[in-house]
Enzyme design. Structure first.
Site, PDB file in Angstrom:
ATOM      1  N   HIS A 406      18.217 -29.951 -26.873  1.00  0.00           N
ATOM      2  CA  HIS A 406      17.541 -28.715 -27.288  1.00  0.00           C
ATOM      3  C   HIS A 406      16.967 -28.766 -28.691  1.00  0.00           C
ATOM      4  O   HIS A 406      16.473 -27.755 -29.173  1.00  0.00           O
ATOM      5  CB  HIS A 406      18.505 -27.530 -27.234  1.00  0.00           C
ATOM      6  CG  HIS A 406      18.941 -27.152 -25.870  1.00  0.00           C
ATOM      7  ND1 HIS A 406      18.256 -26.252 -25.093  1.00  0.00           N
ATOM      8  CD2 HIS A 406      19.990 -27.557 -25.127  1.00  0.00           C
ATOM      9  CE1 HIS A 406      18.882 -26.099 -23.933  1.00  0.00           C
ATOM     10  NE2 HIS A 406      19.945 -26.891 -23.925  1.00  0.00           N
ATOM     11  N   LYS A 596      13.688 -13.626 -33.974  1.00  0.00           N
ATOM     12  CA  LYS A 596      14.351 -14.902 -33.687  1.00  0.00           C
ATOM     13  C   LYS A 596      15.275 -15.217 -34.850  1.00  0.00           C
ATOM     14  O   LYS A 596      15.244 -14.533 -35.864  1.00  0.00           O
ATOM     15  CB  LYS A 596      13.324 -16.017 -33.503  1.00  0.00           C
ATOM     16  CG  LYS A 596      12.288 -16.088 -34.636  1.00  0.00           C
ATOM     17  CD  LYS A 596      11.245 -17.149 -34.395  1.00  0.00           C
ATOM     18  CE  LYS A 596      10.138 -16.731 -33.437  1.00  0.00           C
ATOM     19  NZ  LYS A 596      10.098 -17.486 -32.207  1.00  0.00           N
ATOM     20  N   ARG A 597      16.088 -16.265 -34.715  1.00  0.00           N
ATOM     21  CA  ARG A 597      16.905 -16.681 -35.845  1.00  0.00           C
ATOM     22  C   ARG A 597      16.020 -16.952 -37.058  1.00  0.00           C
ATOM     23  O   ARG A 597      14.875 -17.387 -36.908  1.00  0.00           O
ATOM     24  CB  ARG A 597      17.690 -17.956 -35.478  1.00  0.00           C
ATOM     25  CG  ARG A 597      18.852 -17.698 -34.545  1.00  0.00           C
ATOM     26  CD  ARG A 597      19.871 -16.753 -35.163  1.00  0.00           C
ATOM     27  NE  ARG A 597      20.641 -17.401 -36.207  1.00  0.00           N
ATOM     28  CZ  ARG A 597      21.895 -17.830 -36.086  1.00  0.00           C
ATOM     29  NH1 ARG A 597      22.549 -17.665 -34.942  1.00  0.00           N
ATOM     30  NH2 ARG A 597      22.513 -18.386 -37.092  1.00  0.00           N
ATOM     31  N   LYS A 602      11.027 -21.999 -38.475  1.00  0.00           N
ATOM     32  CA  LYS A 602      10.403 -20.932 -37.687  1.00  0.00           C
ATOM     33  C   LYS A 602       9.393 -20.144 -38.521  1.00  0.00           C
ATOM     34  O   LYS A 602       8.613 -19.366 -38.003  1.00  0.00           O
ATOM     35  CB  LYS A 602      11.462 -20.002 -37.116  1.00  0.00           C
ATOM     36  CG  LYS A 602      12.371 -20.698 -36.084  1.00  0.00           C
ATOM     37  CD  LYS A 602      13.419 -19.755 -35.540  1.00  0.00           C
ATOM     38  CE  LYS A 602      14.446 -20.439 -34.658  1.00  0.00           C
ATOM     39  NZ  LYS A 602      13.981 -20.688 -33.275  1.00  0.00           N
ATOM     40  N   THR A 704      11.858 -19.334 -26.168  1.00  0.00           N
ATOM     41  CA  THR A 704      11.882 -18.562 -24.925  1.00  0.00           C
ATOM     42  C   THR A 704      11.451 -17.127 -25.208  1.00  0.00           C
ATOM     43  O   THR A 704      10.945 -16.445 -24.318  1.00  0.00           O
ATOM     44  CB  THR A 704      13.285 -18.573 -24.268  1.00  0.00           C
ATOM     45  OG1 THR A 704      14.259 -18.325 -25.281  1.00  0.00           O
ATOM     46  CG2 THR A 704      13.568 -19.899 -23.600  1.00  0.00           C
ATOM     47  N   LYS A 708       9.090 -14.261 -23.150  1.00  0.00           N
ATOM     48  CA  LYS A 708       9.450 -12.854 -22.907  1.00  0.00           C
ATOM     49  C   LYS A 708       8.347 -11.927 -23.411  1.00  0.00           C
ATOM     50  O   LYS A 708       7.975 -10.964 -22.746  1.00  0.00           O
ATOM     51  CB  LYS A 708      10.773 -12.516 -23.618  1.00  0.00           C
ATOM     52  CG  LYS A 708      11.959 -13.257 -23.034  1.00  0.00           C
ATOM     53  CD  LYS A 708      13.173 -13.286 -23.968  1.00  0.00           C
ATOM     54  CE  LYS A 708      14.147 -14.365 -23.512  1.00  0.00           C
ATOM     55  NZ  LYS A 708      15.186 -14.690 -24.483  1.00  0.00           N
TER      56      LYS A 708
HETATM   57  C1  26V Z   1      20.542 -25.809 -34.908  1.00  0.00           C
HETATM   58  C2  26V Z   1      20.621 -26.166 -36.220  1.00  0.00           C
HETATM   59  C3  26V Z   1      21.936 -26.136 -36.865  1.00  0.00           C
HETATM   60  C4  26V Z   1      21.966 -26.882 -38.168  1.00  0.00           C
HETATM   61  C5  26V Z   1      20.758 -26.634 -39.002  1.00  0.00           C
HETATM   62  C6  26V Z   1      19.495 -26.954 -38.297  1.00  0.00           C
HETATM   63  C7  26V Z   1      19.470 -26.515 -36.905  1.00  0.00           C
HETATM   64  C8  26V Z   1      18.277 -26.478 -36.232  1.00  0.00           C
HETATM   65  C9  26V Z   1      18.208 -26.111 -34.937  1.00  0.00           C
HETATM   66  C10 26V Z   1      19.337 -25.790 -34.259  1.00  0.00           C
HETATM   67  C11 26V Z   1      19.193 -25.407 -32.859  1.00  0.00           C
HETATM   68  C12 26V Z   1      20.285 -25.877 -31.981  1.00  0.00           C
HETATM   69  C13 26V Z   1      19.956 -25.897 -30.554  1.00  0.00           C
HETATM   70  C14 26V Z   1      19.129 -24.737 -30.097  1.00  0.00           C
HETATM   71  O1  26V Z   1      19.525 -23.585 -30.082  1.00  0.00           O
HETATM   72  N1  26V Z   1      17.937 -25.045 -29.649  1.00  0.00           N
HETATM   73  C15 26V Z   1      17.016 -24.061 -29.086  1.00  0.00           C
HETATM   74  O2  26V Z   1      17.137 -24.165 -27.679  1.00  0.00           O
HETATM   75  C16 26V Z   1      16.285 -23.249 -27.019  1.00  0.00           C
HETATM   76  C17 26V Z   1      16.586 -23.365 -25.549  1.00  0.00           C
HETATM   77  O3  26V Z   1      16.205 -24.617 -25.079  1.00  0.00           O
HETATM   78  C18 26V Z   1      14.843 -23.544 -27.348  1.00  0.00           C
HETATM   79  O4  26V Z   1      14.033 -22.589 -26.724  1.00  0.00           O
HETATM   80  C19 26V Z   1      14.624 -23.507 -28.846  1.00  0.00           C
HETATM   81  O5  26V Z   1      13.308 -23.914 -29.149  1.00  0.00           O
HETATM   82  C20 26V Z   1      15.620 -24.417 -29.538  1.00  0.00           C
HETATM   83  O6  26V Z   1      15.541 -24.282 -30.953  1.00  0.00           O
END
Ligand code: 26V
Length: 857
Positions: A406, A596-597, A602, A704, A708
């Site tokens: 992801h 979003k987060r 982003k 996602t 939506k």
């Molecule tokens: C986590 C972290 C944690 C440490 C700091 C940097 C960082 C950057 C990104 C993430 C995301 C972790 C995984 C995640 O939630 N991915 C999301 O998954 C969604 C479902 O597939 C997708 O739509 C999003 O684009 C993706 O960011």
């Protein structure tokens, strides 16, 4: 790309034959008074809310009253709204359970099952979802109205189940609903966190985290399974024991054993067709209390060990900056993975009796690398406990496991220090080494390049030894998938380039999807009614049928209906914004939404900088014909992510100045809605005119929220990133505002040394940054945002400056289109019409046919 060509072709989406898409649905349900035997009562529930059979609501009212008395233990005269909420949920749950029994009976025949392992499930509220899927919303409304209780008030009482951080967790929730709707026999497996994602409180413009307490007042949806407990070990050592046949087997003698207790929540599919279970594990200490310590007078010390053990399921995963945090996270991951695999194997053996048939009867999906230790744990269970030969166990493991990636962000790719794994999971480290040996040995034999071997090894030897969990998951999986076309291509080109060279058929793409039941039918019932009115009831079953709207896109009468729905949603949001922020906003303005987060990639910063530049421009020429805009932000920053928190502060500081500037009037307003969660998303999305999907290209795996918002008719302003690429393909380039550098251009820019050849910053951005730098928005502390300004004007790792002018220009195109209502609403209708492909049902069908090999209805 040909994927959009199937939109509107319901046969391509392989929806159910017409015979099963009747308007009336035979539901056999039991009135289910707790205490007495269930009463069989066969009813014809009318699916059309306008043709309510009041007998349905009478039966349901009786059931609610029975639950209030025998389940909650009160009576209507004394019942609080919360009591009514619980009674109603329990009455609904009875209907779900009837179907669960039927579904389970069917699944336990020889059907292959899916196990979806995810550290996160961001479910939101269950009452509206469950009522909607059972087609009981209007029945419940009428039943409650007769008791003088308002269903909408009850719905608002339910706390969100916020067992996730963002996209990954919400995807798991959408998939659970979709798997139930498509009758895929599936178990979701995760952790029953006592506290989900923190509640965000904004004081003085800054985020504060407050613990979330969703279980404080009981959870009517779950069933504790006190008999379903598995032991999960940690630490200890390995003993080599000679087995009866002469072979040596390894026995892991764990130093501590924790109990995993199952809690089931049932997820009902569309029209109540099928029910699956979400099985969440709670950690329990084997010893509830050290009685000797207690008796010696140390009453708190007697419970200390229990508190330590049970911390595993206390909170949704904490920041992993500290070593203690890291250890807890690894313990959480192994805890739920081990319990889930033990549960799966026990069920498999009970039903089928032969461990060797596992790959034929079960498919396991690893949602990111959080459960990647499953590769080693499944091998351990098969070799050490079921006494299979290594090669046989490996064939079963790689035939059963699959892995979804992801994110490509290096800091988010899990790597565990070898020393930590050795201490917590010594047997698993041995197994990982052996897997790695089998994986690398053939390369060594054909004297592969050393750099290549290092790159594909599961152990990163470079900066302290680490286990690369992505590599472990990749090698142990049958299929590895990305979550959008671009993301999957980038996986092949970047983080998994070398592994892809070794296993060229392993990586496949499965572009994400969303459940339309929640994100259209339920979040936007007005629009759903309009669609049913024009396209018939079938549009509720067949996302592809939305394409039928195309022919109404330039029908002024339809456009007016469509607009009216948006206007109604906006009127509601105006109220919500006033309640939460005190800021009055104009419902006639363009609602420009970024929800979003909060993360640098982003680029909420790009959005607020554009707002500052717009503010500057309006102040310079207030008399111009500005398009009235409300910029709406919502999102949480990770507790330890200072820069993201500073971006929240900047948004709020800018908002304060802009919103109180009389020159702005209704031309520009900025609001930050606190505590973004699934329920707030459901309230915001139907009212959005513009959807901000503006990540640095190459960094958002899919997104996602973009789906939506487009489904609800918002036009997207976005970069060519993640699923935006496919959204453009589907809605047409003329119905989306694409701007900025592409992932390829950014990669080339970085290859050529990044900032060294950065073009001069746009004067407009320069002015905006200057306003911030000189304290326009923070007169009491002009330097407050220096670190943000510095990042944009020096290295600019997220390409904010590089994309600014292009973003500004795209925003002015948005203004232009807004000034031509007919063209705007045409584009808006076409967005809704053309995004049927992003239904999670399509995604799940693809997983089912290409990865899981399970039959779908
Ligand atoms: C986590 C972290 C944690 C440490 C700091 C940097 C960082 C950057 C990104 C993430 C995301 C972790 C995984 C995640 O939630 N991915 C999301 O998954 C969604 C479902 O597939 C997708 O739509 C999003 O684009 C993706 O960011």
């Amino acid at each position: 790309m040909d994927f959009c060509s199937i939109v509107g072709d319901s046969s391509a989406l392989r929806h159910r034959p017409g015979a099963r898409r009747t308007h009336n649905y035979n539901i056999t349900f039991k009135t289910g008074f707790s205490g007495g035997p269930p009463v069989q009562d066969s009813e014809q529930i009318s699916l059309s809310s306008s043709a309510l059979d009041s007998k349905d609501s009478l039966v349901f009212r009786k059931a609610i009253l029975a639950k209030l008395t025998y389940g909650v233990g009160t009576n209507p005269a004394h019942a609080t709204d919360h009591d009514w909420f619980v009674a109603t949920s329990l009455a609904v749950r009875d209907r779900v359970m009837d179907r669960w029994m039927a579904s389970r009976a069917m699944d336990q025949a020889v059907r292959k099952q899916v196990c979806y392992l995810s550290l996160e499930f961001l479910i939101g509220r269950l009452l509206p979802d469950t009522l909607n899927n059972l087609r009981l919303t209007e029945v419940a409304r009428e039943a409650l109205a007769g008791l003088d209780v308002d269903l909408d008030r009850l719905r608002a009482i339910e706390p969100d189940a916020a067992l996730g951080n963002g996209g990954l967790g919400r995807l798991a929730a959408c998939f659970m609903e979709s798997m139930a709707s498509l009758e895929v026999p599936a178990y979701g497996y995760g952790i029953r966190y006592e506290h989900g994602l923190f509640r965000q409180v904004i004081t003085d413009g800054r985020q504060h985290e407050v613990p979330e307490d969703w279980l404080a007042r009981s959870n009517p949806w779950e069933f504790e399974r006190p008999d379903l407990i598995y032991p999960v070990g940690f630490g200890g050592h390995i003993e080599e024991v000679r087995a009866s046949g002469g072979a040596t087997i390894s026995v892991w003698k764990a130093a501590e054993t924790i109990q995993a207790v199952a809690y089931d929540t049932h997820i009902v599919g569309w029209r109540g067709r099928h029910v699956n279970a979400l099985r969440l594990w709670s950690a329990r200490a084997t010893e509830p209390l050290r009685l000797d310590v207690f008796n010696s007078g140390d009453h708190i010390g007697a419970l200390a060990e229990r508190a330590r053990v049970e911390a595993i399921s206390r909170v949704l995963y904490p920041g992993d900056a500290s070593e203690a945090g890291q250890e807890l996270r690894l313990r959480q991951e192994f805890f739920f993975t081990s319990a889930s695999l033990q549960d799966l194997l026990a069920r498999h053996m009970r039903l089928h009796g032969d461990i060797r048939t596992l790959p034929d009867l079960a498919a396991i999906q690893l949602n990111d690398t959080h459960p990647a230790i499953a590769v080693a744990e499944l091998m351990r269970l098969l070799v050490d406990e079921h006494h299979l030969a290594w090669e046989d166990a490996w064939a079963i493991t790689t035939g059963t496991l699959n892995y979804t990636n992801h994110t490509l962000m290096p800091e988010a790719l899990e790597r565990w220090p070898v020393a930590l794994i050795e201490r917590l999971l010594p047997r698993h480290l041995q197994i990982i080494y052996r897997i790695n040996w089998h994986h690398l040995e053939p390369l060594a034999r054909r004297s592969a390049d050393v750099e290549f071997v290092k790159a594909v090894s599961m152990i990163d030897e470079d900066h302290g030894r680490h286990v690369r969990m992505g590599h472990l998951a990749f090698v142990g999986a049958h299929k590895v998938n990305g979550v959008s076309g671009l993301h999957t291509d980038l996986m092949r080109q970047t983080v998994f380039r070398d592994l892809h060279a070794l296993y060229p058929n392993r990586i496949v793409n499965k572009t994400n999807g969303i459940t339309f039941r929640r994100w259209l039918h339920q979040a936007n019932p007005g629009l759903a009614r309009l669609l049913v009115g024009e396209l018939g009831d079938g549009v509720l079953d067949d996302a592809g049928a939305l394409i039928g709207l195309e022919r109404f896109s330039d029908d002024p009468a339809f456009q007016e209906h469509f607009r009216n729905q948006r206007a109604a949603a906006k009127a509601n949001l105006v109220q919500t914004v006033a309640e939460h922020t005190g800021v009055p906003i104009d419902p006639g303005a363009l609602f420009d939404v970024q929800i979003k987060r909060i993360h640098e990639y982003k680029r909420q910063l790009l959005n607020i900088l554009e707002a500052v530049a717009l503010y500057d421009a309006i102040r310079a020429e207030p008399e111009r014909d500005w398009v009235p805009r409300v910029k709406i932000f919502a999102g949480k920053a990770a507790a330890g992510y200072d820069r993201a928190k500073l971006i929240i502060k900047l948004i709020n500081d800018v908002a304060q100045v802009v919103n109180s500037d009389p020159v702005m009037a209704d031309r520009l307003k900025i609001v930050f809605l606190p505590n973004y969660n699934v329920s707030l998303a459901e309230a915001i999305i139907p009212s959005a005119d513009l959807s901000e999907q503006i990540s640095t290209a190459g960094m958002e795996a899919s997104g996602t929220g973009n789906m939506k918002l487009a489904l609800n008719g918002a036009l997207t302003i976005g970069t060519l990133d993640g699923a935006n690429v496919e959204i453009r393909e589907c809605v047409g380039a003329e119905n989306i505002f694409i701007f900025g550098l592409t992932a390829e251009e950014i990669a080339a820019h970085r290859r050529h040394g990044g900032h060294r050849d950065q073009p001069h910053m746009s004067p407009r951005l320069e002015r905006a940054l200057n306003l911030i730098r000189t304290g326009t928005f923070s007169p009491e502390e002009p330097n407050r945002f220096d670190s943000l300004i510095h990042a944009v004007s020096s290295d600019d790792p997220f390409m904010v400056a590089a994309d600014f002018e292009s973003y500004w220009a795209a925003q002015r195109q948005v203004d232009e289109l807004w000034r031509s209502p007919f063209a705007w609403w045409r584009a808006s209708v076409l967005n809704t019409a053309r995004v049927g492909w992003f239904s999670a049902d399509r995604t799940i069908r693809e997983y089912a046919s290409d990865i899981w090999k399970v039959r779908v209805q």
